[in-house]
Every structure is written in C-alpha cells, then in structure tokens.
Design an enzyme around this catalytic site. Structure first.
Site, PDB file in Angstrom:
ATOM      1  N   THR A  82       0.840  -1.193   0.000  1.00  0.00           N
ATOM      2  CA  THR A  82       0.000   0.000   0.000  1.00  0.00           C
ATOM      3  C   THR A  82       0.875   1.242   0.000  1.00  0.00           C
ATOM      4  O   THR A  82       2.036   1.189   0.393  1.00  0.00           O
ATOM      5  CB  THR A  82      -0.934   0.036   1.236  1.00  0.00           C
ATOM      6  OG1 THR A  82      -1.876   1.099   1.092  1.00  0.00           O
ATOM      7  CG2 THR A  82      -0.158   0.244   2.527  1.00  0.00           C
ATOM      8  N   ASN A  83       0.297   2.342  -0.428  1.00  0.00           N
ATOM      9  CA  ASN A  83       0.908   3.655  -0.227  1.00  0.00           C
ATOM     10  C   ASN A  83      -0.068   4.544   0.542  1.00  0.00           C
ATOM     11  O   ASN A  83       0.118   5.754   0.633  1.00  0.00           O
ATOM     12  CB  ASN A  83       1.300   4.306  -1.561  1.00  0.00           C
ATOM     13  CG  ASN A  83       2.654   3.799  -2.039  1.00  0.00           C
ATOM     14  OD1 ASN A  83       3.585   3.656  -1.250  1.00  0.00           O
ATOM     15  ND2 ASN A  83       2.759   3.501  -3.318  1.00  0.00           N
ATOM     16  N   ASN A  84      -1.116   3.916   1.094  1.00  0.00           N
ATOM     17  CA  ASN A  84      -2.110   4.648   1.878  1.00  0.00           C
ATOM     18  C   ASN A  84      -1.521   4.931   3.260  1.00  0.00           C
ATOM     19  O   ASN A  84      -1.311   4.022   4.059  1.00  0.00           O
ATOM     20  CB  ASN A  84      -3.390   3.809   1.977  1.00  0.00           C
ATOM     21  CG  ASN A  84      -4.489   4.494   2.761  1.00  0.00           C
ATOM     22  OD1 ASN A  84      -4.261   5.086   3.805  1.00  0.00           O
ATOM     23  ND2 ASN A  84      -5.700   4.390   2.246  1.00  0.00           N
ATOM     24  N   HIS A 134      -2.751   6.351   5.891  1.00  0.00           N
ATOM     25  CA  HIS A 134      -3.627   6.000   7.020  1.00  0.00           C
ATOM     26  C   HIS A 134      -3.473   4.526   7.396  1.00  0.00           C
ATOM     27  O   HIS A 134      -3.294   4.181   8.559  1.00  0.00           O
ATOM     28  CB  HIS A 134      -5.107   6.254   6.676  1.00  0.00           C
ATOM     29  CG  HIS A 134      -5.467   7.686   6.481  1.00  0.00           C
ATOM     30  ND1 HIS A 134      -5.496   8.597   7.513  1.00  0.00           N
ATOM     31  CD2 HIS A 134      -5.826   8.356   5.373  1.00  0.00           C
ATOM     32  CE1 HIS A 134      -5.866   9.777   7.027  1.00  0.00           C
ATOM     33  NE2 HIS A 134      -6.065   9.660   5.732  1.00  0.00           N
ATOM     34  N   LYS A 135      -3.547   3.671   6.383  1.00  0.00           N
ATOM     35  CA  LYS A 135      -3.437   2.223   6.628  1.00  0.00           C
ATOM     36  C   LYS A 135      -2.068   1.869   7.200  1.00  0.00           C
ATOM     37  O   LYS A 135      -1.961   1.079   8.137  1.00  0.00           O
ATOM     38  CB  LYS A 135      -3.638   1.444   5.321  1.00  0.00           C
ATOM     39  CG  LYS A 135      -5.044   1.405   4.797  1.00  0.00           C
ATOM     40  CD  LYS A 135      -5.053   0.515   3.563  1.00  0.00           C
ATOM     41  CE  LYS A 135      -6.397   0.445   2.892  1.00  0.00           C
ATOM     42  NZ  LYS A 135      -6.360  -0.488   1.762  1.00  0.00           N
ATOM     43  N   ASP A 186      -7.615  -5.863   1.412  1.00  0.00           N
ATOM     44  CA  ASP A 186      -8.712  -5.225   0.704  1.00  0.00           C
ATOM     45  C   ASP A 186      -9.865  -5.171   1.684  1.00  0.00           C
ATOM     46  O   ASP A 186     -10.076  -6.117   2.454  1.00  0.00           O
ATOM     47  CB  ASP A 186      -9.101  -5.984  -0.575  1.00  0.00           C
ATOM     48  CG  ASP A 186      -9.932  -5.111  -1.510  1.00  0.00           C
ATOM     49  OD1 ASP A 186      -9.841  -3.861  -1.425  1.00  0.00           O
ATOM     50  OD2 ASP A 186     -10.685  -5.658  -2.327  1.00  0.00           O
ATOM     51  N   PHE A 224     -11.257   8.464   7.879  1.00  0.00           N
ATOM     52  CA  PHE A 224     -11.307   8.689   6.442  1.00  0.00           C
ATOM     53  C   PHE A 224     -12.371   7.789   5.838  1.00  0.00           C
ATOM     54  O   PHE A 224     -12.948   6.941   6.514  1.00  0.00           O
ATOM     55  CB  PHE A 224      -9.931   8.431   5.802  1.00  0.00           C
ATOM     56  CG  PHE A 224      -9.401   7.025   6.003  1.00  0.00           C
ATOM     57  CD1 PHE A 224      -9.500   6.075   4.997  1.00  0.00           C
ATOM     58  CD2 PHE A 224      -8.791   6.656   7.201  1.00  0.00           C
ATOM     59  CE1 PHE A 224      -9.001   4.785   5.178  1.00  0.00           C
ATOM     60  CE2 PHE A 224      -8.297   5.364   7.385  1.00  0.00           C
ATOM     61  CZ  PHE A 224      -8.404   4.438   6.362  1.00  0.00           C
ATOM     62  N   ASP A 252     -15.909   6.531   7.480  1.00  0.00           N
ATOM     63  CA  ASP A 252     -15.881   6.660   8.948  1.00  0.00           C
ATOM     64  C   ASP A 252     -16.964   7.590   9.517  1.00  0.00           C
ATOM     65  O   ASP A 252     -17.511   7.305  10.579  1.00  0.00           O
ATOM     66  CB  ASP A 252     -14.498   7.095   9.437  1.00  0.00           C
ATOM     67  CG  ASP A 252     -13.455   5.985   9.306  1.00  0.00           C
ATOM     68  OD1 ASP A 252     -13.813   4.862   8.898  1.00  0.00           O
ATOM     69  OD2 ASP A 252     -12.278   6.250   9.613  1.00  0.00           O
ATOM     70  N   LYS A 254     -10.787   3.649  17.212  1.00  0.00           N
ATOM     71  CA  LYS A 254     -11.078   2.921  15.974  1.00  0.00           C
ATOM     72  C   LYS A 254     -10.028   1.846  15.724  1.00  0.00           C
ATOM     73  O   LYS A 254     -10.351   0.719  15.346  1.00  0.00           O
ATOM     74  CB  LYS A 254     -11.135   3.883  14.779  1.00  0.00           C
ATOM     75  CG  LYS A 254     -11.428   3.145  13.471  1.00  0.00           C
ATOM     76  CD  LYS A 254     -11.153   3.986  12.250  1.00  0.00           C
ATOM     77  CE  LYS A 254     -11.189   3.101  11.013  1.00  0.00           C
ATOM     78  NZ  LYS A 254     -10.817   3.779   9.793  1.00  0.00           N
TER      79      LYS A 254
END
Length: 195
Positions: free
Chosen positions: A8-10, A12-13, A69, A150, A153, A174
């Site tokens: 990933t490049n997210n 937040h994750k 995913d 995000f 949410d 969360k």
C-alpha cells in the site's frame, strides 16, 4: 528486525498497521521499495484482490508481503458496495465524499441500515499464502458525524460504540475495534509467533 512489505501507499493504513505491530516488525510501504506501479485489483472478492496485490509485489520483488482489501457490505443494498467500496461513486477514481453521499442517498428510504466492514489480508511468505479476516458489524448513520478518520468513517456506527461513528470515536479507539484492526491483530499474532 524482521522486515515485511505492506502492499500500500495509503498513509492512514500504514500508520494503523505500524502502530499495531508496535515496532516488533518493520513494515515497509510500496514507495519504500520503489514500487510505483498501479497494482491491479480486478478480482470479484476482497480475498482475491488482496492475493492479487500481494502476488504482484512478491513476484516482482521476491519479498515477504501482505496486502489487504476492505469492503463495506450493506444489507439493504445486497452487500454492496463490497469490492467496489473505494470506487463506489466513480469506477475510475477514489472520491470518499462522493462515495458517502451516494451511500446515504441509496439508503434514504431504507429501514434496514445494518452493515459490516470486512477486511481480508493476504500474506505471502516465501511463496506460501495465508489469509486473515476481520469483521466489524454496525449500522449506517443518516448523516455524517465526526471529523477523524477517512472514507466512510463519518457514517459507520459500529455496534457497542454508544451510537458514535468511527469518525467520532477517533483514531485510537477505531484502531482497537475496526475490521482492519481485527484482521491485522490476527496477522500480528501470526508474525510475532514466528519472529
């Protein structure tokens, strides 16, 4: 220290996962290994997409990797948006605000607002595949509430959260109860047991 790639490049994750692994395993992003390609996600299931992403990285870089995913599955919508969660409003791009508005619009006249978030994680170590799943059940609020988090949410109200949305609960809470947290917890226990 053991290193593993999170496909990933997210940000937040990545932040969520790194916090949960508590510095016991070094988690690298795709950009950390110089992977800037657009990884396909064309499988019909969350598990399929997670495996597709993990294999893409493993086959090209030969590094242990995991990919996830996540889908929002809404009962009244026949478990949609599901695999199309991130691109619900527009098939060609991510638009979290538009996705949320489309969801609220489709549920406007529905009495059943039950839903669940489901995360599938595929881990590939030395070619061996292992799958992990995390689920959190709840309902969809009638309007957006809260400013943290995000995606969906601001409208997802997990069960046992005193009626608060993920965005109202805040990141720390969360991260303890979310679908990703539950899947990552299983992954973390597995990785820590082996390290």
């Amino acid at each position: 220290m053991r290193k593993i790639i999170f496909a990933t490049n997210n940000a937040h994750k990545l932040e969520e996962v790194r916090a949960m692994l508590n510095g016991n395993v070094e988690v690298l992003s795709l950009s950390d290994i110089g992977c800037h390609e657009d990884i396909p996600e064309t499988a019909p299931t969350l598990e399929g997409n997670a495996l597709q992403k993990a294999h893409f990285v493993f086959d090209r870089y030969g590094l242990d990797v995991f990919a996830d995913d996540t889908g929002l599955e809404v009962t009244a919508l026949g478990m949609r948006p599901g695999v199309h969660t991130a691109r619900y409003a527009f098939p060609d791009r991510h638009d979290p605000k538009a996705n949320t508005l489309k969801l609220l619009g489709e549920l406007a006249d529905k009495a059943d607002r039950t839903a669940r978030f489901r995360t599938a994680i595929a881990l590939i170590e030395g070619g061996k595949e292992t799958l992990f799943e995390g689920i959190v059940t709840g309902t969809i609020a009638t309007e957006e509430r809260g400013t943290e988090g995000f995606g969906y949410d601001p409208v997802f109200v997990p069960d046992d959260a005193d009626g608060k949305t993920f965005a109202e609960l805040g990141t720390e809470v969360k991260n303890k109860i979310s679908h990703r947290a539950r899947a990552v917890q299983k992954l973390a226990e597995y990785l820590l047991e082996k390290s």
